[in-house]
Motif scaffolding. Structure first.
Motif, PDB file in Angstrom:
ATOM      1  N   PRO A   1       6.161  -1.105   4.463  1.00 50.94           N
ATOM      2  CA  PRO A   1       6.776  -0.281   3.403  1.00 50.94           C
ATOM      3  C   PRO A   1       7.573  -1.096   2.402  1.00 50.94           C
ATOM      4  O   PRO A   1       7.600  -0.807   1.209  1.00 50.94           O
ATOM      5  CB  PRO A   1       7.670   0.702   4.162  1.00 50.94           C
ATOM      6  CG  PRO A   1       7.807   0.162   5.509  1.00 50.94           C
ATOM      7  CD  PRO A   1       6.656  -0.716   5.773  1.00 50.94           C
ATOM      8  N   ILE A   2       8.221  -2.142   2.902  1.00 50.82           N
ATOM      9  CA  ILE A   2       8.992  -3.016   2.003  1.00 50.82           C
ATOM     10  C   ILE A   2       8.053  -3.700   1.017  1.00 50.82           C
ATOM     11  O   ILE A   2       8.343  -3.767  -0.190  1.00 50.82           O
ATOM     12  CB  ILE A   2       9.792  -4.064   2.814  1.00 50.82           C
ATOM     13  CG1 ILE A   2      10.868  -3.347   3.638  1.00 50.82           C
ATOM     14  CG2 ILE A   2      10.412  -5.090   1.894  1.00 50.82           C
ATOM     15  CD1 ILE A   2      11.559  -4.232   4.650  1.00 50.82           C
ATOM     16  N   ALA A   3       6.940  -4.184   1.532  1.00 53.29           N
ATOM     17  CA  ALA A   3       5.957  -4.865   0.686  1.00 53.29           C
ATOM     18  C   ALA A   3       5.390  -3.905  -0.347  1.00 53.29           C
ATOM     19  O   ALA A   3       5.223  -4.258  -1.521  1.00 53.29           O
ATOM     20  CB  ALA A   3       4.841  -5.450   1.547  1.00 53.29           C
ATOM     21  N   VAL A   4       5.126  -2.691   0.082  1.00 51.98           N
ATOM     22  CA  VAL A   4       4.585  -1.682  -0.847  1.00 51.98           C
ATOM     23  C   VAL A   4       5.602  -1.381  -1.930  1.00 51.98           C
ATOM     24  O   VAL A   4       5.276  -1.329  -3.122  1.00 51.98           O
ATOM     25  CB  VAL A   4       4.205  -0.395  -0.069  1.00 51.98           C
ATOM     26  CG1 VAL A   4       3.922   0.749  -1.025  1.00 51.98           C
ATOM     27  CG2 VAL A   4       2.992  -0.648   0.809  1.00 51.98           C
ATOM     28  N   ALA A   5       6.838  -1.195  -1.518  1.00 57.66           N
ATOM     29  CA  ALA A   5       7.894  -0.886  -2.502  1.00 57.66           C
ATOM     30  C   ALA A   5       8.054  -2.028  -3.487  1.00 57.66           C
ATOM     31  O   ALA A   5       8.193  -1.807  -4.705  1.00 57.66           O
ATOM     32  CB  ALA A   5       9.191  -0.630  -1.764  1.00 57.66           C
ATOM     33  N   ALA A   6       8.012  -3.253  -2.963  1.00 52.70           N
ATOM     34  CA  ALA A   6       8.150  -4.418  -3.844  1.00 52.70           C
ATOM     35  C   ALA A   6       6.996  -4.494  -4.836  1.00 52.70           C
ATOM     36  O   ALA A   6       7.189  -4.780  -6.021  1.00 52.70           O
ATOM     37  CB  ALA A   6       8.201  -5.676  -2.991  1.00 52.70           C
ATOM     38  N   SER A   7       5.813  -4.205  -4.350  1.00 49.29           N
ATOM     39  CA  SER A   7       4.630  -4.235  -5.223  1.00 49.29           C
ATOM     40  C   SER A   7       4.746  -3.195  -6.327  1.00 49.29           C
ATOM     41  O   SER A   7       4.464  -3.482  -7.495  1.00 49.29           O
ATOM     42  CB  SER A   7       3.372  -3.953  -4.412  1.00 49.29           C
ATOM     43  OG  SER A   7       3.275  -4.847  -3.341  1.00 49.29           O
ATOM     44  N   LEU A   8       5.182  -2.027  -5.968  1.00 49.50           N
ATOM     45  CA  LEU A   8       5.334  -0.955  -6.954  1.00 49.50           C
ATOM     46  C   LEU A   8       6.373  -1.319  -8.002  1.00 49.50           C
ATOM     47  O   LEU A   8       6.199  -1.047  -9.203  1.00 49.50           O
ATOM     48  CB  LEU A   8       5.735   0.355  -6.252  1.00 49.50           C
ATOM     49  CG  LEU A   8       4.628   1.038  -5.439  1.00 49.50           C
ATOM     50  CD1 LEU A   8       5.199   2.184  -4.627  1.00 49.50           C
ATOM     51  CD2 LEU A   8       3.508   1.520  -6.343  1.00 49.50           C
ATOM     52  N   LEU A   9       7.422  -1.957  -7.537  1.00 49.14           N
ATOM     53  CA  LEU A   9       8.495  -2.364  -8.449  1.00 49.14           C
ATOM     54  C   LEU A   9       7.982  -3.388  -9.447  1.00 49.14           C
ATOM     55  O   LEU A   9       8.258  -3.315 -10.652  1.00 49.14           O
ATOM     56  CB  LEU A   9       9.661  -2.931  -7.624  1.00 49.14           C
ATOM     57  CG  LEU A   9      10.927  -3.279  -8.396  1.00 49.14           C
ATOM     58  CD1 LEU A   9      11.534  -2.007  -8.980  1.00 49.14           C
ATOM     59  CD2 LEU A   9      11.928  -3.967  -7.490  1.00 49.14           C
ATOM     60  N   VAL A  10       7.244  -4.347  -8.926  1.00 47.96           N
ATOM     61  CA  VAL A  10       6.669  -5.386  -9.791  1.00 47.96           C
ATOM     62  C   VAL A  10       5.744  -4.755 -10.813  1.00 47.96           C
ATOM     63  O   VAL A  10       5.784  -5.092 -12.001  1.00 47.96           O
ATOM     64  CB  VAL A  10       5.922  -6.430  -8.932  1.00 47.96           C
ATOM     65  CG1 VAL A  10       5.062  -7.327  -9.794  1.00 47.96           C
ATOM     66  CG2 VAL A  10       6.931  -7.258  -8.130  1.00 47.96           C
ATOM     67  N   VAL A  11       4.937  -3.832 -10.357  1.00 47.60           N
ATOM     68  CA  VAL A  11       3.989  -3.157 -11.267  1.00 47.60           C
ATOM     69  C   VAL A  11       4.755  -2.407 -12.339  1.00 47.60           C
ATOM     70  O   VAL A  11       4.417  -2.460 -13.529  1.00 47.60           O
ATOM     71  CB  VAL A  11       3.071  -2.207 -10.466  1.00 47.60           C
ATOM     72  CG1 VAL A  11       2.309  -1.282 -11.396  1.00 47.60           C
ATOM     73  CG2 VAL A  11       2.111  -3.012  -9.607  1.00 47.60           C
TER      74      VAL A  11
ATOM     75  N   ILE B   1       5.537  -5.773  11.698  1.00 45.02           N
ATOM     76  CA  ILE B   1       4.566  -5.463  10.645  1.00 45.02           C
ATOM     77  C   ILE B   1       4.852  -4.073  10.076  1.00 45.02           C
ATOM     78  O   ILE B   1       4.840  -3.873   8.861  1.00 45.02           O
ATOM     79  CB  ILE B   1       3.128  -5.560  11.200  1.00 45.02           C
ATOM     80  CG1 ILE B   1       2.773  -7.030  11.462  1.00 45.02           C
ATOM     81  CG2 ILE B   1       2.133  -4.964  10.201  1.00 45.02           C
ATOM     82  CD1 ILE B   1       1.513  -7.219  12.269  1.00 45.02           C
ATOM     83  N   LYS B   2       5.156  -3.155  10.971  1.00 43.31           N
ATOM     84  CA  LYS B   2       5.434  -1.782  10.525  1.00 43.31           C
ATOM     85  C   LYS B   2       6.638  -1.742   9.590  1.00 43.31           C
ATOM     86  O   LYS B   2       6.685  -0.944   8.664  1.00 43.31           O
ATOM     87  CB  LYS B   2       5.668  -0.883  11.742  1.00 43.31           C
ATOM     88  CG  LYS B   2       4.393  -0.451  12.421  1.00 43.31           C
ATOM     89  CD  LYS B   2       4.676   0.479  13.593  1.00 43.31           C
ATOM     90  CE  LYS B   2       3.375   0.825  14.269  1.00 43.31           C
ATOM     91  NZ  LYS B   2       3.582   1.584  15.497  1.00 43.31           N
ATOM     92  N   LEU B   3       7.624  -2.590   9.830  1.00 43.64           N
ATOM     93  CA  LEU B   3       8.802  -2.629   8.956  1.00 43.64           C
ATOM     94  C   LEU B   3       8.482  -3.302   7.623  1.00 43.64           C
ATOM     95  O   LEU B   3       8.952  -2.867   6.565  1.00 43.64           O
ATOM     96  CB  LEU B   3       9.947  -3.386   9.651  1.00 43.64           C
ATOM     97  CG  LEU B   3      10.677  -2.621  10.763  1.00 43.64           C
ATOM     98  CD1 LEU B   3      11.611  -3.559  11.509  1.00 43.64           C
ATOM     99  CD2 LEU B   3      11.442  -1.444  10.205  1.00 43.64           C
ATOM    100  N   LEU B   4       7.674  -4.338   7.671  1.00 41.16           N
ATOM    101  CA  LEU B   4       7.376  -5.110   6.451  1.00 41.16           C
ATOM    102  C   LEU B   4       6.484  -4.353   5.481  1.00 41.16           C
ATOM    103  O   LEU B   4       6.629  -4.495   4.260  1.00 41.16           O
ATOM    104  CB  LEU B   4       6.709  -6.439   6.834  1.00 41.16           C
ATOM    105  CG  LEU B   4       7.652  -7.524   7.376  1.00 41.16           C
ATOM    106  CD1 LEU B   4       6.850  -8.745   7.808  1.00 41.16           C
ATOM    107  CD2 LEU B   4       8.681  -7.915   6.341  1.00 41.16           C
TER     108      LEU B   4
END
Lengths: 169, 180
Positions: A86-96, A81-84
């Motif tokens: 930041p990746i999820a956050v980065a992906a969300s920011l990219l999409v935004v 979960i800890k690895l996922l």
């Protein structure tokens, strides 16, 4: 000595022999001196241990194994979960970011009417030279010119009305 | 009030307990030790059993109703502890008790805490062939020269049964010594 005793045993059929009755087990002299302290210490340790045990919550030892196993299993999940995260956050920011860029692009579109007006009233002479000047990325195949001979070009120009050429272009 | 009654009262009094317990051990430790030692043979085992005996005496002193002598009661506890110890050891080693005792007698010749000669080791071998209760009766009567009446209190067996048991035990031992 042994043979004498056995002879006596055979003769008298009795075990009542002073030699046999002697206690031949021995022990160190210091052993009995230290015994009281040893036993008292052991007894106090047992009583102390019992006191500790009575202070633990009910069923503590029965539930201990399960609690430890649950805690041991958890770190593996939390690591993933800890690895996922930041990746999820980065992906969300990219999409935004992408979406906001797209939106900004779409907001700046010019209406159809505006384009038509510009073309009718403000259009510049759209000559072939202007087209060539603007369309710098157009690539004309070199072989195109090689296949048309000069004679062919002259014949074509003679046969074709120049004014029509101008109107077509 | 007799000395024994006084000692028992002190043992039951939390304030005087420790001092009385030390006095109790001073009075009876050697007699109990040698009784236990004859059963378990090894000094280390006898030490374990003796300590357990005294701890048990301390923990159960409130249950002692003085219907028997204090020493008889303690002697009975020591006997039971020694027998339980041997039984547990045999179970751990996955052998029966007679086999365990035979092995222990074999080690006497090299035991620093046994100074007996060949015939005395043979006697121990002969005792080890007896059933457990007969061994107890034989040791208490032959080596400790205990009265049958006291033995009856400790072993909770009638005097007549004890006399018969001792008679049979001596015959078996004599036969063993003659044949081996």
């Amino acid at each position: 000595m042994a043979k004498v005793i056995v002879k006596q045993l055979v003769k008298h059929k009795t075990l009542h022999n002073n030699h046999l009755k002697q206690n031949k087990f021995t022990v160190s002299e210091e052993y009995f001196n230290a015994l009281e302290d040893l036993v008292i210490t052991k007894l106090k340790a047992e009583l102390l241990n019992k006191a500790f045990k009575t202070n633990t919550p009910k069923n503590y030892f029965n539930n201990l194994e399960n609690q430890v196993l649950q805690k041991v299993k958890q770190p593996k999940k939390s690591k993933i979960i800890k690895l996922l995260i930041p990746i999820a956050v980065a992906a969300s920011l990219l999409v935004v970011a992408v979406l906001s860029e797209y939106k900004s692009n779409t907001e700046s579109t010019i209406s159809k009417n505006e384009i038509e007006n510009w073309l009718n009233f403000e259009m510049v002479e759209n000559t072939a030279l202007d087209l060539v000047a603007t369309q710098t990325d157009l690539e004309i195949e070199a072989t195109f010119f090689e296949t048309i001979s000069n004679e062919d070009m002259v014949n074509y120009l003679n046969e074709t009305d120049i004014e029509n050429l101008l109107y077509e272009n | 009030m007799t000395d024994e009654n006084l000692l028992v009262q002190q043992l039951k009094n939390p304030k005087l307990q420790e001092e009385a317990f030390r006095k109790l051990m001073q009075l009876y430790k050697e007699r109990l030790y040698w009784h236990i030692r004859k059963i378990v043979l090894s000094h280390n085992d006898a030490d374990d059993v003796l300590q357990n005996t005294f701890i048990k005496v301390f923990k159960n002193i409130h249950n002692f109703n003085q219907q028997s002598k204090l020493y008889s009661w303690m002697y009975r506890i020591a006997t039971n502890e020694a027998i339980n110890f041997i039984n547990k050891k045999a179970k751990l080693m996955n052998v029966d008790i007679s086999e365990l005792q035979h092995k222990q007698v074999q080690t006497l010749s090299t035991d620093n805490y046994f100074t007996g000669d060949e015939i005395q080791i043979k006697l121990q071998e002969a005792i080890a062939t007896l059933p457990q209760k007969q061994q107890l009766v034989f040791n208490m009567k032959y080596f400790d020269e205990m009265k049958y009446k006291q033995m009856a209190t400790i072993l909770e067996t009638s005097v007549g049964a004890l006399k018969a048991s001792y008679h049979i035990a001596t015959k078996k031992i004599e036969a063993f010594l003659k044949n081996n």
